[in-house]
Each structure stands twice: as C-alpha cells, then as structure tokens.
Design an enzyme around this catalytic site. Structure first.
Site, short mmCIF file in Angstrom:
data_model
loop_
_atom_site.label_atom_id
_atom_site.label_comp_id
_atom_site.label_asym_id
_atom_site.label_seq_id
_atom_site.Cartn_x
_atom_site.Cartn_y
_atom_site.Cartn_z
N SER A 58 4.26 -1.43 0.24
CA SER A 58 5.39 -0.97 1.02
C SER A 58 6.56 -0.54 0.13
CB SER A 58 5.87 -2.09 1.96
OG SER A 58 7.08 -1.74 2.59
N TYR A 100 8.51 4.75 3.03
CA TYR A 100 9.59 4.89 4.00
C TYR A 100 10.43 6.05 3.47
CZ TYR A 100 8.54 0.58 6.51
OH TYR A 100 7.94 -0.38 7.28
N THR A 147 4.85 6.19 6.76
CA THR A 147 5.09 5.52 8.04
C THR A 147 6.06 6.35 8.88
OG1 THR A 147 4.64 3.33 7.14
CG2 THR A 147 5.97 3.43 9.13
N LYS A 161 1.01 7.29 9.21
CA LYS A 161 0.82 6.01 9.88
C LYS A 161 1.77 5.89 11.07
CE LYS A 161 0.91 1.00 8.94
NZ LYS A 161 2.03 0.57 9.79
N HIS A 207 2.72 -0.34 14.81
CA HIS A 207 3.49 -1.20 13.91
C HIS A 207 3.40 -2.67 14.32
CE1 HIS A 207 6.11 -0.33 10.41
NE2 HIS A 207 6.54 -1.56 10.61
#
Length: 395
Positions: free
Chosen positions: A134, A158, A184, A266, A290
């Site tokens: 992440s 992100y 994402t 995603k 999520h």
C-alpha cells in the site's frame, strides 16, 4: 518482468505437521479457523487500531453482505474423480503464483505490530505469495522490497493529485522490483466510518502510514521543512494530495506513460466500469468494495463478480477481494471466474497476534484449506473450477 518461481508449494503438509506435533503435546499457537482471529485481535489491540482494521462504513451493512454472499454460494462436491494430487499454481499478469492468492494492500500495518509490512513481506516471500504494498505503508517502498528479497511484489497506488509525486512513486516502485501496479479507485476520499469517528482515530494525521510519501524526493521538494523537522506541515501537505479529489478516466494515460508493466484497477463493482477499464488499455481489475469500508449498503463484491467476469470475457485479468476469510471462500471466488483472490483482514490479524509467524500461519492455513477443499470437491486443478462447482441458495 516475470517474478521468480515460488519455492514453496502449498499442500496438506501443514495439516500433517499440526497433527504430528500433537504427539508431543504441541498445538498451534493460533486458531486454524481464521474466522476466530478477529476476536483474539480485539482482545490484544487498543480499540483505535483494532477498529481501524475491523470496522466498516456506516452500519457495516456492506461488510455483512460480503459475508452473506460467501455463505449463499455453496460448493457441490463431486465423487469418484481423480484428485489425489492437486495443482494450485497459476500465473497472473506475468507473476507466477504457488496458488491464486495475493496479500491485499493494507495500510499503516505498524498500528497492529511494530514490524508491520516488513514482517508481512518476509512471511509472504517464504511462501512465494505476492504482497501488494500500500502507498499508506508504515515502511518505504525500498525497505519492504528488501524484506521481500526474491519474493514477488506488486505496488498499490493511492493516486496523488500532483503528477510529479505520482511519477516519482511509480519510478521508485519499478526500480525496487514491483512488477504490477494496482490503482485503488474507491478510496479517493474516506468513507463514513463511525468506529474511527467516535474515537477521533485516523493514523495519517499522526504521521503514521506516511513513510512512502515522506521519503519521496518529489514530495519533499514541495516542503519548506523536512517531515522530520515539521511533521504536521508534511501531514498537512500530504493529506489533501491523496484524499478528497475524485479520480477520472481521462487521467489514466499518465499511468500508462510512466509504468511499463501491467496496470490493474481496484474497486470495480459494475460491468460497465470493467468494460471502460479494458477500453482504456488496463490489464486487469480487482472486483472489490474495499471490504465494506467505503459505502454502506453497497452490493456484496461476490454478487457482482459473475457479471463482471462476463463483461470482461477474458480480455483482462479479473481478481477479487472483500469478504474473503477461508480457503473455501477462495474456492468460491475462483469458481465464479476470478483469476486470483486477495486476502486482507485475516493476515492483518495474524500480524497483530504473532508478527511474521502469525502471517505465515494464516497463509499456510488458508492455502491448506484451499488445497483440501479443492480435492474433496473433486477437482485436481484450480483451472478446472467453473460456476458448475457451486449452487446459489439460502445461507
């Protein structure tokens, strides 16, 4: 770039190890029923970190829907078929997998264990299972890559609003051996999460989960003082850069220009969005809500999977997450058309309870259950699974 061939192939060996250890009075340190880990983690963790992992949006209806969908789809075992030796291995977007399982991107793992993503990377590498790191990691891109060693690794973005930072992050990830980019889409702003709100708990405003941007030269160049010297100013610069601004389809070409490997989107939950992703040249999607953390009352991820698989029609990889807790859950998602499944909360609970050993235990348990379930259902290879392996009925 193709990842190294995994050295450890999941089999029923873990089950045998556990039974044989019992001869000397030894039992597993953690439950092999992975659904029990959440309650144990709640006993161990402070309420802020626990609910940051365990909580969902609003009333939790989407989280419950995810689990109800898993229970509604039922496996139909077939008899008198040769399944003595099973094959779980597969390849997804050039990454060779010992089983169709990856570790989903979960941020700020240091809130549950000080070793955080480093422990997870080491455990995953032992088993040849890819991690998806992440952007909200507690450790840098490079530190986690070092912990992974030769293990396969993907990078989750992100997406910052400032292109120079985005390009820098992508360059660092590629240089550190991350082979696939996972973008994402569903968290461009935080969902309404009552457990976190009631405790005023958000790790990022404390500078936790910011190791990647705070170590990035393009981001640091925008600061009057280094994060080490003025943490709150750095936090104030980063938060609006990665949350609060909606993403758009017309921005995708930037990613393709600066990432030469596969790109996966995603958070796809509608067949039309899957079609648009393919039209935009994306290589894969992750069907995901999520884990129920963003929209309360949303459709269960598993219920959207068949329609999205049909819309994609083999033109891109389809991965799945949200609600996965067991090897049987993985079986069901694969039977409904997923090429691979991402596991999230269970491995985080394993990390909280026993660090690297806990993550290893969760993975070995999940993969063993998948292997046993596959064989007892009458299948010798995960590639054989189709919707005919399931029926849809009342939970």
């Amino acid at each position: 770039m193709t990842s190294p061939t995994p050295q450890v192939v999941p089999t029923t060996a873990y089950q045998s190890e556990i039974y044989l250890a019992g001869l000397s009075g030894t039992t597993p340190a953690l439950p092999t029923d992975l659904t029990r880990l959440e309650a144990l983690a709640e006993q161990k963790l402070d309420s802020g970190p626990f609910w940051y992992v365990a909580g969902g949006a609003g009333t939790g209806a989407t989280m419950r829907a995810n689990r109800a969908a898993m229970d509604t789809w039922r496996i139909v075992p077939r008899m008198l078929r040769e399944a003595t030796q099973r094959r779980l291995a597969t390849t997804v977007l050039g990454t060779e997998l010992p089983a169709p399982v990856l570790l989903a991107p979960v941020g700020v793992q240091s809130i549950v264990h000080p070793d955080g993503e480093l422990a997870v990377a080491r455990a995953a590498a032992e088993l040849g299972v890819p991690i998806v790191l992440s952007t909200a990691s507690s450790y840098t891109i490079e530190e986690v890559a070092e912990a992974s060693g030769a293990g396969p690794r993907w990078y989750q973005l992100y997406w910052p609003t400032e292109d120079e930072v985005t390009i820098s992050l992508l360059g660092r990830a590629r240089a550190a051996g991350y082979t696939t980019l996972v973008v994402t889409l569903d968290t461009w702003t935080l969902g309404y999460r009552p457990h976190d709100l009631d405790q005023s708990y958000l790790p990022f405003i404390r500078g936790v989960g910011t190791a990647i941007p705070f170590s990035d030269p393009a981001f640091r160049a925008k600061l009057a003082a280094a994060p080490e010297d003025d943490l709150m100013a750095a936090v104030g610069r980063w938060l609006p850069m990665f949350t609060g601004t909606a993403l758009r389809w017309d921005r995708l070409p930037l990613l393709r220009e600066h990432w030469d490997g596969p790109i996966v989107l995603k958070g796809v939950q509608h067949p039309e969005d899957a079609r648009r992703a393919i039209e935009a040249g994306m290589d894969g999607i992750v069907v995901s809500n999520h884990g129920g953390r963003q929209v309360d009352g949303a459709v269960a991820a598993l219920d959207t999977l068949p329609g999205i698989v049909a819309a994609v029609d083999g033109r891109a990889a389809v991965l799945f997450d949200s609600g996965v807790r067991t090897g049987a859950d993985v079986f069901k998602a694969l039977a409904l058309g997923a090429d691979a499944v991402l596991l999230a909360r269970p491995y985080v609970y394993g990390l909280a309870l026993a660090g690297q050993d806990g993550v290893r235990h969760v993975l070995r348990s999940l993969l063993t259950e998948l292997d046993v379930t596959l064989g007892l259902a009458g299948y010798a290879d995960v590639a054989e699974l189709t919707p005919d392996a399931l029926v849809y009925g009342r939970p």
